[in-house]
Write a protein that holds these residues in place. Structure first.
Motif, PDB file in Angstrom:
ATOM      1  N   VAL A 241     -33.076  71.421  56.150  1.00 47.40           N
ATOM      2  CA  VAL A 241     -31.614  71.342  56.055  1.00 47.40           C
ATOM      3  C   VAL A 241     -31.074  70.016  56.563  1.00 47.40           C
ATOM      4  N   SER A 242     -31.841  69.315  57.355  1.00 45.46           N
ATOM      5  CA  SER A 242     -31.383  68.023  57.883  1.00 45.46           C
ATOM      6  C   SER A 242     -31.519  66.892  56.874  1.00 45.46           C
ATOM      7  N   TYR A 243     -32.240  67.114  55.785  1.00 52.01           N
ATOM      8  CA  TYR A 243     -32.611  66.017  54.888  1.00 52.01           C
ATOM      9  C   TYR A 243     -31.441  65.482  54.080  1.00 52.01           C
ATOM     10  N   TRP A 244     -30.778  66.335  53.307  1.00 52.63           N
ATOM     11  CA  TRP A 244     -29.759  65.833  52.375  1.00 52.63           C
ATOM     12  C   TRP A 244     -28.529  65.263  53.065  1.00 52.63           C
ATOM     13  N   PRO A 245     -28.031  65.858  54.157  1.00 52.86           N
ATOM     14  CA  PRO A 245     -26.916  65.201  54.846  1.00 52.86           C
ATOM     15  C   PRO A 245     -27.253  63.794  55.317  1.00 52.86           C
ATOM     16  N   GLU A 246     -28.487  63.593  55.765  1.00 56.30           N
ATOM     17  CA  GLU A 246     -28.886  62.267  56.223  1.00 56.30           C
ATOM     18  C   GLU A 246     -29.052  61.301  55.056  1.00 56.30           C
ATOM     19  N   VAL A 247     -29.632  61.772  53.946  1.00 58.35           N
ATOM     20  CA  VAL A 247     -29.735  60.917  52.758  1.00 58.35           C
ATOM     21  C   VAL A 247     -28.344  60.498  52.294  1.00 58.35           C
ATOM     22  N   GLN A 248     -27.412  61.436  52.280  1.00 61.14           N
ATOM     23  CA  GLN A 248     -26.056  61.119  51.844  1.00 61.14           C
ATOM     24  C   GLN A 248     -25.398  60.113  52.778  1.00 61.14           C
ATOM     25  N   ARG A 249     -25.600  60.297  54.078  1.00 64.09           N
ATOM     26  CA  ARG A 249     -25.041  59.339  55.043  1.00 64.09           C
ATOM     27  C   ARG A 249     -25.604  57.942  54.816  1.00 64.09           C
ATOM     28  N   GLY A 271     -27.829  79.969  43.587  1.00 63.37           N
ATOM     29  CA  GLY A 271     -26.762  80.809  44.092  1.00 63.37           C
ATOM     30  C   GLY A 271     -25.389  80.165  44.055  1.00 63.37           C
ATOM     31  N   GLU A 272     -25.304  78.989  43.512  1.00 65.00           N
ATOM     32  CA  GLU A 272     -24.039  78.334  43.168  1.00 65.00           C
ATOM     33  C   GLU A 272     -24.225  77.750  41.774  1.00 65.00           C
ATOM     34  N   TRP A 273     -23.130  77.298  41.165  1.00 65.54           N
ATOM     35  CA  TRP A 273     -23.284  76.684  39.841  1.00 65.54           C
ATOM     36  C   TRP A 273     -24.268  75.522  39.904  1.00 65.54           C
ATOM     37  N   PHE A 274     -24.184  74.743  40.978  1.00 63.67           N
ATOM     38  CA  PHE A 274     -25.083  73.600  41.134  1.00 63.67           C
ATOM     39  C   PHE A 274     -25.647  73.595  42.549  1.00 63.67           C
ATOM     40  N   ALA A 275     -26.873  73.122  42.683  1.00 65.23           N
ATOM     41  CA  ALA A 275     -27.485  73.031  44.007  1.00 65.23           C
ATOM     42  C   ALA A 275     -26.729  72.066  44.899  1.00 65.23           C
ATOM     43  N   ALA A 276     -26.021  71.110  44.306  1.00 64.83           N
ATOM     44  CA  ALA A 276     -25.177  70.216  45.100  1.00 64.83           C
ATOM     45  C   ALA A 276     -24.193  71.017  45.939  1.00 64.83           C
ATOM     46  N   GLN A 277     -23.675  72.093  45.370  1.00 67.16           N
ATOM     47  CA  GLN A 277     -22.728  72.938  46.094  1.00 67.16           C
ATOM     48  C   GLN A 277     -23.442  73.783  47.143  1.00 67.16           C
ATOM     49  N   THR A 278     -24.643  74.238  46.837  1.00 64.27           N
ATOM     50  CA  THR A 278     -25.435  75.006  47.802  1.00 64.27           C
ATOM     51  C   THR A 278     -25.772  74.169  49.021  1.00 64.27           C
ATOM     52  N   LEU A 279     -26.134  72.905  48.793  1.00 63.17           N
ATOM     53  CA  LEU A 279     -26.644  72.048  49.855  1.00 63.17           C
ATOM     54  C   LEU A 279     -25.607  71.079  50.405  1.00 63.17           C
ATOM     55  N   GLY A 280     -24.383  71.119  49.887  1.00 63.29           N
ATOM     56  CA  GLY A 280     -23.329  70.268  50.414  1.00 63.29           C
ATOM     57  C   GLY A 280     -23.483  68.796  50.062  1.00 63.29           C
ATOM     58  N   ILE A 281     -23.997  68.515  48.864  1.00 62.91           N
ATOM     59  CA  ILE A 281     -24.215  67.125  48.427  1.00 62.91           C
ATOM     60  C   ILE A 281     -23.047  66.705  47.538  1.00 62.91           C
ATOM     61  N   GLU A 282     -22.574  65.475  47.706  1.00 64.06           N
ATOM     62  CA  GLU A 282     -21.500  64.928  46.884  1.00 64.06           C
ATOM     63  C   GLU A 282     -22.060  63.771  46.056  1.00 64.06           C
ATOM     64  N   PRO A 283     -22.552  64.066  44.852  1.00 62.30           N
ATOM     65  CA  PRO A 283     -23.268  63.067  44.050  1.00 62.30           C
ATOM     66  C   PRO A 283     -22.338  62.214  43.196  1.00 62.30           C
ATOM     67  N   ASP A 284     -22.890  61.109  42.702  1.00 64.67           N
ATOM     68  CA  ASP A 284     -22.185  60.264  41.735  1.00 64.67           C
ATOM     69  C   ASP A 284     -22.542  60.632  40.304  1.00 64.67           C
TER      70      ASP A 284
END
Length: 459
Positions: A241-249, A271-284
């Motif tokens: 769970v620590s991975y994607w927030p740090e990558v985004q930062r 479990g969401e439309w997109f895994a971005a929403q599941t994992l809290g990622i804000e992609p381009d």
């Protein structure tokens, strides 16, 4: 002429004589003959000999609403009758891609509201690569064109997709990749964590590899980082769970774009439309395909964030890229109906609130303790089973991957379709699976593991 006029042997002979399969050792296939799948319904597929097989792979990660959906066939037929095809060139459009684009913008993460269509995830990743590099040219930074990816990533089979991916065997056969793409470690704690290292710390270390690659090249040279939220074809590698927030930062710190490949994880899988929403990622950018139509038609959609889209519109002039079938009206009609079914039947909510957790518990309680299993892991309706020779040391059977193939073959023979990737058994079932279906799957997987263990003891 229909296939019912041919015997299994005849179909296998014709298949061997004329059909080159993807990702296949063709000599081996022609020695044993293809399994001919002739029909399907709900969560089951059926072969030419009438065997019923529970499909644990949703076709190839895609048939989220299951098989035999008359509504999807009817949507395709109605659109074919009205307008079977017209292109999106020459300042033209057709109604279904227009309406589908609106729907995708509604369900996508915030600030992602534009769509570019193709026919496969590979095509979508080609488009994403071109678009991201073109964006930086339009912003006056043409030297900012390096892409950071990961080892064992899978981003398709075209030249660009193979180059973006991190599969060594594919790179070797390509014989010359697209330049300025580098690959860093994957976030796979089971094999790569240091002794005593927590999942949290491992996640930060794996993310740190992205920062190291940016610093090595210079931030002014790095265009984007691309990653699957959960690595799919590489073995369902679920990051800490620590991975994607740090990558985004890190990406924000160095003004590096974040490209998500959700060809596998999109449209309800986590479990969401997109895994971005599941994992809290804000992609381009978000690459999608597969479950967009539940595999009933070939279609991909690259979802483009507002930052890139606004520059493309305001500064871009002509974007010299596209496909004959970009925004194909029939494929888009099927996609619209497919998304309607997913929404109407509450399949995304079911995965999030019921079957995802039940699936995880079933794997832990019924599969994880088997002597051949080193680890089970899952997110939503997406799981993996690691096959090992020794649970304590994580030692694998030799040759690499052979034990998983043994498990797979027993599973299929006993009515359970699984995929073997290296030493990993992969599960990605239709979202229509219920608790009863999950119970059935675990019973059949357990049987396959027992039979495989008996075979492997003879080595």
């Amino acid at each position: 002429m229909t296939y019912q006029n041919y015997s299994l042997k005849q179909l296998q002979q014709i298949d061997a004589a004329h059909h080159l399969h993807p990702f296949t050792d063709h000599r081996e296939l022609r020695e044993v003959g293809s399994r001919i799948i002739t029909r399907a319904n709900g969560p089951f597929i059926y072969d030419s000999e009438g065997a019923e097989i529970l499909d644990g792979m949703a076709g190839l990660w895609c048939v989220n609403v299951g098989y035999g959906r008359d509504e999807l066939a009817e949507a395709a037929y109605a659109q074919m009758k009205e307008l079977p095809y017209y292109n999106s060139f020459f300042k033209c459009s057709t109604p279904t891609p227009v309406l589908l684009s609106q729907k995708l913008a509604e369900i996508a993460p915030k600030n992602v509201s534009q769509v570019f269509y193709g026919s496969s995830g590979s095509e979508a990743n080609d488009t994403a690569l071109r678009l991201v590099r073109h964006y930086w040219v339009l912003e006056g930074k043409p030297e900012k064109n390096r892409i950071i990816s990961r080892k064992m990533a899978y981003h398709g089979s075209t030249v660009a997709g193979t180059s973006l991916g991190g599969m060594d065997a594919m790179h070797k056969q390509l014989g010359g990749a697209v330049p300025n793409i580098v690959h860093v470690m994957m976030p796979y704690a089971y094999e790569l964590a240091l002794p005593g290292e927590s999942d949290h710390d491992f996640g930060l270390r794996a993310a740190g590899a992205v920062e190291d690659a940016i610093l090595e090249a210079g931030a002014d040279k790095v265009a984007a980082f691309i990653g699957e939220p959960v690595m799919g074809a590489g073995g369902v590698k679920i990051p800490p769970v620590s991975y994607w927030p740090e990558v985004q930062r890190i990406c924000r710190k160095y003004d590096v774009l974040l490209m998500l490949d959700e060809v596998i994880t999109g449209y309800g899988r986590t479990g969401e439309w997109f895994a971005a929403q599941t994992l809290g990622i804000e992609p381009d950018t978000i690459t999608t395909a597969k479950a967009l139509t539940s595999g009933y038609q070939p279609l991909s959609a690259l979802l483009v964030g507002d930052r890139i889209a606004s520059t493309l519109v305001e500064k871009g002039g002509e974007f010299n890229h596209g496909y004959t079938y970009s925004g194909h009206p029939v494929a888009c009609a099927v996609a619209l109906k497919n998304l309607e079914i997913i929404e109407r039947e509450g399949l995304v909510d079911r995965v999030r609130n019921d079957t995802g957790a039940y699936f995880a518990k079933a794997l832990q309680e019924r599969i994880a303790e088997h002597d051949l299993v080193g680890e089970v892991r899952s997110i939503g309706l997406m799981g993996a089973i690691e096959i090992v020779k020794d649970k304590a040391t994580k030692e694998r059977f030799l040759p690499a991957g052979s034990a998983a193939v043994t498990v797979r073959d027993h599973a299929i023979a006993h009515g359970m379709m699984l995929r073997a990737t290296g030493d990993t058994m992969i599960l990605s079932p239709p979202l229509i699976w219920t608790r009863d279906t999950i119970d059935m799957a675990c019973e059949r997987i357990s049987k396959a593991l027992d039979l495989a263990q008996a075979d492997l003891r003879k080595r």
